[in-house]
Design a protein around this motif. Sequence first.
Motif, mmCIF file in Angstrom:
data_model
loop_
_atom_site.group_PDB
_atom_site.id
_atom_site.type_symbol
_atom_site.label_atom_id
_atom_site.label_comp_id
_atom_site.label_asym_id
_atom_site.label_seq_id
_atom_site.Cartn_x
_atom_site.Cartn_y
_atom_site.Cartn_z
ATOM 1 N N GLY A 72 0.855 -1.176 0.000
ATOM 2 C CA GLY A 72 0.000 0.000 0.000
ATOM 3 C C GLY A 72 0.895 1.231 0.000
ATOM 4 O O GLY A 72 2.113 1.127 0.155
ATOM 5 N N VAL A 73 0.282 2.410 -0.204
ATOM 6 C CA VAL A 73 1.060 3.646 -0.269
ATOM 7 C C VAL A 73 0.792 4.467 0.987
ATOM 8 O O VAL A 73 -0.361 4.775 1.306
ATOM 9 C CB VAL A 73 0.646 4.471 -1.518
ATOM 10 C CG1 VAL A 73 1.442 5.765 -1.583
ATOM 11 C CG2 VAL A 73 0.821 3.642 -2.778
ATOM 12 N N TYR A 74 1.846 4.786 1.715
ATOM 13 C CA TYR A 74 1.720 5.602 2.921
ATOM 14 C C TYR A 74 2.464 6.904 2.672
ATOM 15 O O TYR A 74 3.635 6.886 2.297
ATOM 16 C CB TYR A 74 2.343 4.851 4.104
ATOM 17 C CG TYR A 74 1.988 5.438 5.467
ATOM 18 C CD1 TYR A 74 1.090 4.779 6.307
ATOM 19 C CD2 TYR A 74 2.552 6.627 5.904
ATOM 20 C CE1 TYR A 74 0.764 5.297 7.554
ATOM 21 C CE2 TYR A 74 2.231 7.154 7.147
ATOM 22 C CZ TYR A 74 1.328 6.483 7.964
ATOM 23 O OH TYR A 74 1.019 6.995 9.201
ATOM 24 N N ALA A 75 1.759 8.022 2.873
ATOM 25 C CA ALA A 75 2.386 9.314 2.569
ATOM 26 C C ALA A 75 2.619 10.120 3.839
ATOM 27 O O ALA A 75 1.721 10.260 4.661
ATOM 28 C CB ALA A 75 1.483 10.098 1.625
ATOM 29 N N PHE A 76 3.841 10.589 4.003
ATOM 30 C CA PHE A 76 4.135 11.569 5.050
ATOM 31 C C PHE A 76 4.195 12.923 4.362
ATOM 32 O O PHE A 76 4.963 13.096 3.406
ATOM 33 C CB PHE A 76 5.493 11.284 5.701
ATOM 34 C CG PHE A 76 5.505 10.005 6.502
ATOM 35 C CD1 PHE A 76 5.109 9.991 7.831
ATOM 36 C CD2 PHE A 76 5.911 8.808 5.910
ATOM 37 C CE1 PHE A 76 5.124 8.808 8.572
ATOM 38 C CE2 PHE A 76 5.927 7.630 6.640
ATOM 39 C CZ PHE A 76 5.531 7.629 7.981
ATOM 40 N N VAL A 77 3.372 13.854 4.844
ATOM 41 C CA VAL A 77 3.285 15.133 4.152
ATOM 42 C C VAL A 77 3.578 16.282 5.108
ATOM 43 O O VAL A 77 3.005 16.348 6.194
ATOM 44 C CB VAL A 77 1.877 15.311 3.537
ATOM 45 C CG1 VAL A 77 1.714 16.694 2.935
ATOM 46 C CG2 VAL A 77 1.630 14.241 2.485
ATOM 47 N N VAL A 78 4.473 17.148 4.691
ATOM 48 C CA VAL A 78 4.759 18.360 5.465
ATOM 49 C C VAL A 78 4.093 19.527 4.734
ATOM 50 O O VAL A 78 4.347 19.750 3.545
ATOM 51 C CB VAL A 78 6.276 18.626 5.564
ATOM 52 C CG1 VAL A 78 6.538 19.877 6.397
ATOM 53 C CG2 VAL A 78 6.987 17.425 6.147
ATOM 54 N N VAL A 112 -0.523 27.124 6.219
ATOM 55 C CA VAL A 112 -1.662 26.385 5.654
ATOM 56 C C VAL A 112 -2.434 25.785 6.812
ATOM 57 O O VAL A 112 -1.875 25.039 7.609
ATOM 58 C CB VAL A 112 -1.186 25.241 4.730
ATOM 59 C CG1 VAL A 112 -2.359 24.398 4.267
ATOM 60 C CG2 VAL A 112 -0.410 25.792 3.564
ATOM 61 N N ASN A 113 -3.694 26.121 6.955
ATOM 62 C CA ASN A 113 -4.424 25.454 8.025
ATOM 63 C C ASN A 113 -5.805 24.996 7.583
ATOM 64 O O ASN A 113 -6.794 25.273 8.225
ATOM 65 C CB ASN A 113 -4.470 26.295 9.309
ATOM 66 C CG ASN A 113 -4.905 27.716 8.982
ATOM 67 O OD1 ASN A 113 -5.462 27.931 7.899
ATOM 68 N ND2 ASN A 113 -4.665 28.648 9.877
ATOM 69 N N ALA A 114 -5.823 24.291 6.460
ATOM 70 C CA ALA A 114 -7.074 23.717 5.979
ATOM 71 C C ALA A 114 -7.356 22.433 6.759
ATOM 72 O O ALA A 114 -6.467 21.911 7.427
ATOM 73 C CB ALA A 114 -6.965 23.417 4.497
ATOM 74 N N GLN A 115 -8.566 21.940 6.665
ATOM 75 C CA GLN A 115 -8.938 20.658 7.284
ATOM 76 C C GLN A 115 -8.117 19.528 6.683
ATOM 77 O O GLN A 115 -7.974 19.450 5.474
ATOM 78 C CB GLN A 115 -10.411 20.379 6.964
ATOM 79 C CG GLN A 115 -11.392 21.234 7.729
ATOM 80 C CD GLN A 115 -11.668 20.634 9.090
ATOM 81 O OE1 GLN A 115 -11.816 19.425 9.191
ATOM 82 N NE2 GLN A 115 -11.681 21.470 10.119
ATOM 83 N N GLU A 116 -7.619 18.618 7.552
ATOM 84 C CA GLU A 116 -6.798 17.518 7.034
ATOM 85 C C GLU A 116 -7.573 16.640 6.045
ATOM 86 O O GLU A 116 -7.039 16.208 5.032
ATOM 87 C CB GLU A 116 -6.263 16.669 8.187
ATOM 88 C CG GLU A 116 -5.166 17.396 8.943
ATOM 89 C CD GLU A 116 -4.368 16.492 9.855
ATOM 90 O OE1 GLU A 116 -4.729 15.307 9.979
ATOM 91 O OE2 GLU A 116 -3.383 16.991 10.446
ATOM 92 N N GLU A 117 -8.867 16.397 6.351
ATOM 93 C CA GLU A 117 -9.641 15.534 5.445
ATOM 94 C C GLU A 117 -9.761 16.139 4.054
ATOM 95 O O GLU A 117 -9.635 15.450 3.053
ATOM 96 C CB GLU A 117 -11.058 15.297 5.972
ATOM 97 C CG GLU A 117 -11.178 14.063 6.834
ATOM 98 C CD GLU A 117 -11.598 14.442 8.239
ATOM 99 O OE1 GLU A 117 -12.809 14.604 8.435
ATOM 100 O OE2 GLU A 117 -10.713 14.611 9.102
ATOM 101 N N GLU A 118 -10.007 17.427 4.041
ATOM 102 C CA GLU A 118 -10.170 18.110 2.774
ATOM 103 C C GLU A 118 -8.842 18.081 1.990
ATOM 104 O O GLU A 118 -8.804 17.803 0.794
ATOM 105 C CB GLU A 118 -10.633 19.560 3.041
ATOM 106 C CG GLU A 118 -10.767 20.444 1.808
ATOM 107 C CD GLU A 118 -11.668 19.860 0.723
ATOM 108 O OE1 GLU A 118 -12.495 18.978 1.035
ATOM 109 O OE2 GLU A 118 -11.502 20.263 -0.453
ATOM 110 N N GLN A 161 -0.298 10.968 6.376
ATOM 111 C CA GLN A 161 -0.024 11.493 7.711
ATOM 112 C C GLN A 161 0.644 12.856 7.568
ATOM 113 O O GLN A 161 1.710 12.968 6.955
ATOM 114 C CB GLN A 161 0.880 10.529 8.486
ATOM 115 C CG GLN A 161 1.209 11.065 9.869
ATOM 116 C CD GLN A 161 2.028 10.090 10.712
ATOM 117 O OE1 GLN A 161 2.162 8.914 10.374
ATOM 118 N NE2 GLN A 161 2.572 10.595 11.808
ATOM 119 N N PHE A 162 -0.001 13.870 8.134
ATOM 120 C CA PHE A 162 0.591 15.214 8.083
ATOM 121 C C PHE A 162 1.572 15.336 9.245
ATOM 122 O O PHE A 162 1.219 15.043 10.385
ATOM 123 C CB PHE A 162 -0.506 16.276 8.159
ATOM 124 C CG PHE A 162 -1.388 16.249 6.939
ATOM 125 C CD1 PHE A 162 -0.997 16.890 5.766
ATOM 126 C CD2 PHE A 162 -2.595 15.560 6.938
ATOM 127 C CE1 PHE A 162 -1.794 16.840 4.627
ATOM 128 C CE2 PHE A 162 -3.401 15.506 5.802
ATOM 129 C CZ PHE A 162 -2.998 16.148 4.648
#
Length: 587
Positions: A495-501, A506-512, A535-536
Amino acid sequence: VKRLQAAGFEGVCGHSALQEFSVSNSASFWAAAARQRLNWISPFHTTQDCDLSRGEIKWFEGGKLNVSVNCLDRHVHTCPERVALIWERDEPGSEVKITYRQLLEMTCRLGNMLRRRGVRKGDCVTIYMPPCPLAVASMLACARIGAAHNVVFAGFSAEALAERIRDAQSSTVITVNQGVRGGKVTELKKAVDTALQSCPTVQQVFVAMRTENPVAMTARDIVMEEYVFNYSDGDVFGCVADIGWITGHSYSVYGPLANGGTTVLFESTPIYPDPGRYWEMVQRLKINQFYGAPTALRLLLKYGDQWVHKYDRSTLKTLGSVGEPINTEAWEWYHRVVGDGRCPVVDTWWQTETGGICITPRPSEPDAEIVPGMAMRPFFGIEPVLMDTEGKVLTSNDTSGALCIAQPWPGMARTIHNDHQRFTETYCQPYPGYFFTGDGAYRSKEGYYQITGRLDDVINVSGHRIGTAEIEDNQYSAVAESAIIGYPHNIKGQGVYAFVVLKKGVNAQEEELSRQLNNMVSKKIAKYACPDFIQFVHRLPKTRSGKIMRRVLRKVVEQDLNGLGDLSTLDDPAAVEEIIQEKKIGQ
Ligand code: WTA
């Protein structure tokens, strides 16, 4: 084996002896095989001149052949009405059969058309089509006139297509108006139009009609006519890989056709219209060899045995698996349920770079032992070795290491298009004198091989290979940087797991944000490359020289915190701790 023995190895008896001979007398083995199995326009004078340490690989120097002549003309000569292709269309029961004679006619027509339209020897034609006879004829037509083909998987997005067209510097693209898969229509011609906005080299697009729906055409588009088909009996090879991947190239097109076989082109999905599709097709088309990917088997075994039992599978002789490691549960199910315990399961290991199967159990030797989930033994001419981290050959058994191949073989890659240096760096330099596969493997006490997975930054989702960099490379304005990691996934293999910085401020909703990122990856590459988890994080663990420590991230994702290993090269070890605290997987 019989055919090879007829080629002049009569004194060498049995599969093991022939394997040994093929490695220790590599040149005479391949010379005899090449002379006996292929038709040459002019014979070669030197069988091989290879130096793996410098990445210089030459086979059959002085020789000249045409692969389309080997796949078509010589069979049309002896058995013109044998079925070459069975096109298993998306709607079950609507298959189309094409004989060798018809395929040769289509290929010649297409070859002439390409030549008339200015395609020359050495040009590279991009083919963006689902598996269909016209796609195969297009590949063979290119080969016939000396053009290279660049088959782009039809599941790729417009952007991924554009990148591949630019890389190949194609002036010609061949596509279909629309694709049909799993009952759904895909807009392939539209994707080509979008891609071409950033591909100035393309001058013409040939469009075949897969559906009856008209699509927008421009001045550079040329409509291709449809074709005739016929019916006759033959031995049926069912490789369900897409022609946009190497398995489709070697085992749906070139391998079966070069051997005069009948090959199935599978356009659909394993669960359309229901999870019995493969086995209903085996019954209807009387398939003798079935070759597929573990990811599909893992998916199907969840639906239960009744979907398999419903259909007659008595024609099946051999079951093949390819593309990723096959877990024992899926192997057992394939063997016991699909093959009723009577068909050998061959777990074949190879890769795009090897051209064809390299490590495989050997059904041609009737009593050869096969251990579930193991690729087992090297094929003719292949000498696998395992390396330790210092680059020393591991000679003992019951050991794991980096999988290399000790001497060249004719089907291997010889370069990377427009980037020979990258070829040498990736495959030849890591272990000088050896070809490095990028995979790790285990060699059992008995000397059998088991592939354990990729060692580099390539992940393998449902049998589709993708570089982590291609997913990371996105232009999304909110993202500062990201790291993509593959992790074990029950169905997809990885599977693909993304770590995002995120960028500051930027303070939008994580789901969005996750939704938008997924949309972007799906648009830029393909649906299968979308992260399963995002994962942010505030920062990524890096070495002092600024390299992201993927090894550490991989361990975090795999929940193997004892295996984090040496963290002393990390710039700031606290970054790892932060990520562990916030980790999403398994929560
Ligand atoms: C993986 C597909 C375990 C491996 C033919 C390899 C496998 C990559 C197997 C190549 C197998 C392929 N067992 N892993 N039987 N076959 N692989 O280029 O990691 O699409 O390097 O070629 O798939 O993928 P590619």
